[in-house]
Structures are given as structure tokens and as C-alpha cells.
Scaffold this active site. Structure first.
Site, short mmCIF file in Angstrom:
data_model
loop_
_atom_site.label_atom_id
_atom_site.label_comp_id
_atom_site.label_asym_id
_atom_site.label_seq_id
_atom_site.Cartn_x
_atom_site.Cartn_y
_atom_site.Cartn_z
N ARG A 1 10.87 -1.53 11.10
CA ARG A 1 9.85 -1.21 11.98
C ARG A 1 9.56 -2.05 13.17
O ARG A 1 9.81 -3.27 13.14
CB ARG A 1 8.45 -1.19 11.19
CG ARG A 1 8.26 0.12 10.78
CD ARG A 1 7.16 0.08 9.67
NE ARG A 1 5.91 -0.53 9.97
CZ ARG A 1 4.69 -0.52 9.32
NH1 ARG A 1 4.63 -0.01 8.23
NH2 ARG A 1 3.69 -1.24 9.73
N ARG B 1 11.75 -5.53 4.61
CA ARG B 1 11.57 -4.12 4.65
C ARG B 1 12.51 -3.23 5.33
O ARG B 1 12.87 -3.62 6.65
CB ARG B 1 10.02 -3.71 5.16
CG ARG B 1 9.77 -2.22 5.15
CD ARG B 1 8.28 -1.98 5.34
NE ARG B 1 7.58 -2.51 6.33
CZ ARG B 1 6.53 -2.68 6.27
NH1 ARG B 1 5.61 -2.15 5.35
NH2 ARG B 1 5.54 -3.41 7.33
N ARG C 1 -1.04 -9.30 13.02
CA ARG C 1 -1.69 -8.15 12.07
C ARG C 1 -2.33 -8.72 10.94
O ARG C 1 -3.36 -7.94 10.50
CB ARG C 1 -0.50 -7.30 11.67
CG ARG C 1 -0.08 -6.24 12.61
CD ARG C 1 1.65 -5.77 12.18
NE ARG C 1 1.80 -5.05 10.92
CZ ARG C 1 2.87 -4.92 10.15
NH1 ARG C 1 3.71 -5.34 10.93
NH2 ARG C 1 2.82 -4.24 9.27
N ARG D 1 -9.74 1.12 8.29
CA ARG D 1 -9.53 -0.41 8.28
C ARG D 1 -10.49 -1.19 9.34
O ARG D 1 -10.03 -1.96 9.76
CB ARG D 1 -8.16 -0.63 8.51
CG ARG D 1 -7.52 -0.17 9.60
CD ARG D 1 -6.12 -0.75 9.63
NE ARG D 1 -4.86 0.05 9.36
CZ ARG D 1 -4.06 -0.45 8.86
NH1 ARG D 1 -3.58 -1.73 9.19
NH2 ARG D 1 -2.81 0.42 8.40
N LYS E 1 0.82 -1.16 0.00
CA LYS E 1 -0.01 -0.02 -0.06
C LYS E 1 0.93 1.32 -0.15
O LYS E 1 0.63 2.27 -0.72
CB LYS E 1 -0.68 0.08 1.41
CG LYS E 1 -1.82 -1.03 1.47
CD LYS E 1 -2.83 -0.79 2.61
CE LYS E 1 -1.91 -1.07 3.86
NZ LYS E 1 -1.19 -2.24 4.17
P1 AP5 Z 1 5.03 -1.62 1.91
O1 AP5 Z 1 4.50 -0.75 0.71
O2 AP5 Z 1 5.55 -1.06 3.09
O3 AP5 Z 1 3.44 -2.40 2.29
P2 AP5 Z 1 2.27 -1.55 3.21
O4 AP5 Z 1 0.95 -2.26 2.61
O5 AP5 Z 1 2.07 -0.42 3.28
O6 AP5 Z 1 2.47 -2.41 4.70
P3 AP5 Z 1 2.27 -1.93 6.16
O7 AP5 Z 1 2.95 -2.94 6.78
O8 AP5 Z 1 2.89 -0.40 6.12
O9 AP5 Z 1 0.88 -2.13 6.17
P4 AP5 Z 1 0.20 -2.14 7.41
O10 AP5 Z 1 -1.14 -1.71 7.10
O11 AP5 Z 1 0.46 -3.17 8.53
O12 AP5 Z 1 0.89 -1.01 8.29
P5 AP5 Z 1 0.56 0.64 8.69
O13 AP5 Z 1 1.73 1.53 8.72
O14 AP5 Z 1 -0.41 1.10 7.92
O15 AP5 Z 1 5.66 -2.72 1.25
C1 AP5 Z 1 6.50 -3.84 2.31
C2 AP5 Z 1 7.60 -4.32 1.93
O16 AP5 Z 1 7.49 -5.03 0.54
C3 AP5 Z 1 8.58 -3.14 1.57
O17 AP5 Z 1 9.84 -3.62 1.86
C4 AP5 Z 1 8.43 -2.82 0.05
O18 AP5 Z 1 9.89 -2.26 -0.40
C5 AP5 Z 1 8.23 -4.26 -0.51
N1 AP5 Z 1 7.11 -4.21 -1.73
C6 AP5 Z 1 6.21 -3.51 -1.79
N2 AP5 Z 1 5.50 -3.94 -2.84
C7 AP5 Z 1 6.35 -4.63 -3.53
C8 AP5 Z 1 6.15 -5.36 -4.88
N3 AP5 Z 1 5.05 -5.21 -5.74
N4 AP5 Z 1 7.11 -6.14 -5.35
C9 AP5 Z 1 8.19 -6.46 -4.39
N5 AP5 Z 1 8.35 -5.86 -3.18
C10 AP5 Z 1 7.49 -5.05 -2.96
O19 AP5 Z 1 -0.02 0.48 10.16
C11 AP5 Z 1 0.76 0.03 11.40
C12 AP5 Z 1 0.00 -0.31 12.50
O20 AP5 Z 1 -0.57 1.13 12.73
C13 AP5 Z 1 -1.40 -1.13 12.37
O21 AP5 Z 1 -0.98 -2.51 12.48
C14 AP5 Z 1 -2.28 -0.35 13.48
O22 AP5 Z 1 -1.70 -1.07 14.83
C15 AP5 Z 1 -1.99 0.79 13.35
N6 AP5 Z 1 -3.09 1.61 12.46
C16 AP5 Z 1 -2.73 2.25 11.16
N7 AP5 Z 1 -3.74 2.73 10.58
C17 AP5 Z 1 -4.88 2.09 11.60
C18 AP5 Z 1 -6.26 2.53 11.49
N8 AP5 Z 1 -6.87 2.97 10.23
N9 AP5 Z 1 -6.86 2.00 12.46
C19 AP5 Z 1 -6.39 1.61 13.36
N10 AP5 Z 1 -5.13 1.35 13.65
C20 AP5 Z 1 -4.18 1.66 12.59
MG MG Z 2 2.55 1.00 5.04
#
Ligand code: AP5
Ligand code: MG
Length: 216
Positions: A160, A127, A171, A88, A13
Site C-alpha cells: 500500500r 504487509r 497514522r 474513527r 483489523k
Molecule cells: P491488517 O489486518 O492489514 O491490519 P489493519 O488493522 O487492517 O491495518 P490497516 O493498515 O488496514 O489499518 P488502517 O486503519 O491504518 O488502514 P485503513 O485501510 O483502515 O494487518 C497488518 C499486517 O499484519 C498484514 O500483513 C497481516 O497479514 C499481518 N497480521 C495481522 N494480524 C496478525 C497477527 N495476529 N499475527 C501476525 N501477523 C498479523 O485506512 C487507511 C486510510 O484511509 C487511513 O489512514 C485514513 O486516511 C483513511 N480512512 C479509512 N477509514 C477512515 C475513516 N473512518 N475516517 C477517515 N479516514 C479513514
Molecule cells: Mg485494514
């Protein structure tokens, strides 16, 4: 453009969002990134959020919605935005509908990026993110030009805290239980673009851009 990107942890994402916000010249609003910044700044809200993030659980809806409402009131969000990782849960989706209605805004697209859990676990394991600007890298798939240094700002790359095996499986479980229903929520109004996130970052972007074009 007003866009939402949904999808499991680690599906890409954030990586797709980084490209799309350049293409559409809109702000990238990642609730996860906002929570991490608040924690780094020692804010009380950041500390509360960090406890949930550390356990792989969702931060409570009222806190998250409050943060989003505030972010949407900023000047740069008035002409468009891209949400990455929000909403989410169903209560968040309902809250967002209400914010949009108050503003008289409509969503242009909801993008759901999908891939299987096995691929996701591999991606998260490699990552690295910039501790300064949050830019996303992967040690194999998307490495920086200089090892451990951010191409954009020169910041140090770190893992992270929530990217360990135990938290990742939690997660994923929470995603399937609380976030997947959000896809159906938007599907009911026929607004979802499904993108295959198992391809390269560039190919997934091309598919999304094509679907956005057909969408209009
Ligand atoms: P990346 O692009 O970083 O993936 P992502 O989908 O953004 O993954 P996240 O781990 O950030 O998602 P998340 O939803 O768990 O975390 P968030 O920060 O939102 O890609 C991942 C890796 O793969 C990278 O190394 C990248 O280079 C590689 N990659 C990507 N695409 C690729 C491809 N096509 N091919 C090859 N490699 C690739 O949330 C974190 C925490 O915050 C949550 O767990 C929760 O506790 C809290 N939180 C956040 N938002 C909310 C909400 N709305 N409500 C409640 N709690 C929330
Ligand atoms: Mg992310």
C-alpha cells in the site's frame, strides 16, 4: 450481527474481519478499502480521499460519513455488517449512532484490537495486499501459496502507498489523538470487547468468538 472493529493501523483489523465475516455471513465494510477502490476507479472522491490517506491523515468526516450512509443503504447490509476502520473519530461515532437510530438498528458488539506500536510497525512493513480484491497477506506471517499472487483471485500482490515509515508514524499519531477517544465513547455504554492483537490471527479470532458468545 452488527459489529465494529476498532484498533490502530496494522493491528489486524482487516485480517480478523476477513474471518469474522465468513463466520457470521455479513458484509465486510472497510472504509479504507472503499477509498482505495474509488481511487483506483479514478473517481473524484477517491482522488480527494487519496490526498489525505497519502499524508496519513483521516479523510474528512463529512466525506466518510456520506460514503458509509450510502454503503449502509445497500441490500446486503440490511441484515448485518462488520465495520473495519469506521468510526474513527467522535463525530463519526455520533453520525453512526444517528444512522443506526434512523434504521432502528443496534450494535451487537464493538471489538477493540490492541497491540503496541513496535509490533504494528513490523506488521505493516511486511504487509502485501491483492491489488484486485484487497485480500491481506504478510510476507512472513501470512504468505500466499505462490509468491506475489493472491490465493483467492490470482491478482498481483502490492504494497500500500501509505505503508511507508513516515506515513505509518503519522497514522499512529493520528490514531492516538483522534481514534482512541472512540473507544471511551463506546465504553460509556459498556459495549466494548478488548482483544489482544499480538497473538496469532487464529488465536485472536478464538478470543473474539469466545467473548462474542459470552456477550449474548
Ligand atoms: P491488517 O489486518 O492489514 O491490519 P489493519 O488493522 O487492517 O491495518 P490497516 O493498515 O488496514 O489499518 P488502517 O486503519 O491504518 O488502514 P485503513 O485501510 O483502515 O494487518 C497488518 C499486517 O499484519 C498484514 O500483513 C497481516 O497479514 C499481518 N497480521 C495481522 N494480524 C496478525 C497477527 N495476529 N499475527 C501476525 N501477523 C498479523 O485506512 C487507511 C486510510 O484511509 C487511513 O489512514 C485514513 O486516511 C483513511 N480512512 C479509512 N477509514 C477512515 C475513516 N473512518 N475516517 C477517515 N479516514 C479513514
Ligand atoms: Mg485494514
Amino acid at each position: 450481527m452488527r459489529i465494529i472493529i476498532l484498533g490502530p493501523p496494522g493491528v489486524g483489523k482487516g485480517s480478523e474481519a476477513e474471518i469474522l465475516v465468513e463466520q457470521f455471513n455479513i458484509p465486510h465494510i472497510s472504509t479504507g478499502h472503499i477509498f482505495r477502490e474509488l481511487f483506483q476507479q479514478d473517481s473524484p472522491l477517491g482522488k480527494i480521499a487519496h490526498e489525505y490517506i497519502d499524508r496519513g491523515e483521516l479523510v474528512p468526516d463529512d466525506i466518510t460519513n456520506q460514503i458509509v450512509r450510502h454503503r449502509l443503504s445497500q441490500p446486503d447490509a440490511q441484515n448485518g455488517f462488520l465495520f473495519d476502520g469506521y468510526p474513527r473519530s467522535i463525530p463519526q461515532a455520533i453520525a453512526l449512532d444517528q444512522f443506526l437510530e434512523e434504521k432502528g438498528w443496534q450494535l451487537d458488539a464493538v471489538i477493540n484490537i490492541h497491540a503496541d506500536d513496535e509490533l504494528i510497525v513490523k506488521r505493516i512493513g511486511g504487509r502485501r495486499i491483492c491489488e484486485n480484491c484487497g485480500r491481506i497477506y504478510h510476507i512472513v506471517n501470512n504468505p500466499p501459496k505462490v509468491e506475489n499472487i493472491c490465493d483467492t483471485c490470482g491478482g498481483r500482490l502490492i504494497q500500500r502507498d501509505d505503508d511507508n515509515e513516515e506515513t505509518v508514524s503519522k497514522r499512529l499519531e493520528i490514531y492516538h489523538r483522534q481514534t482512541e477517544p472512540v473507544i471511551d465513547y463506546y465504553e460509556q455504554s459498556g459495549r466494548v470487547i478488548h482483544a489482544d492483537g499480538s497473538q496469532t490471527i487464529e488465536k485472536t479470532n478464538q478470543d473474539i468468538m469466545k467473548a462474542l458468545g459470552e456477550h449474548h
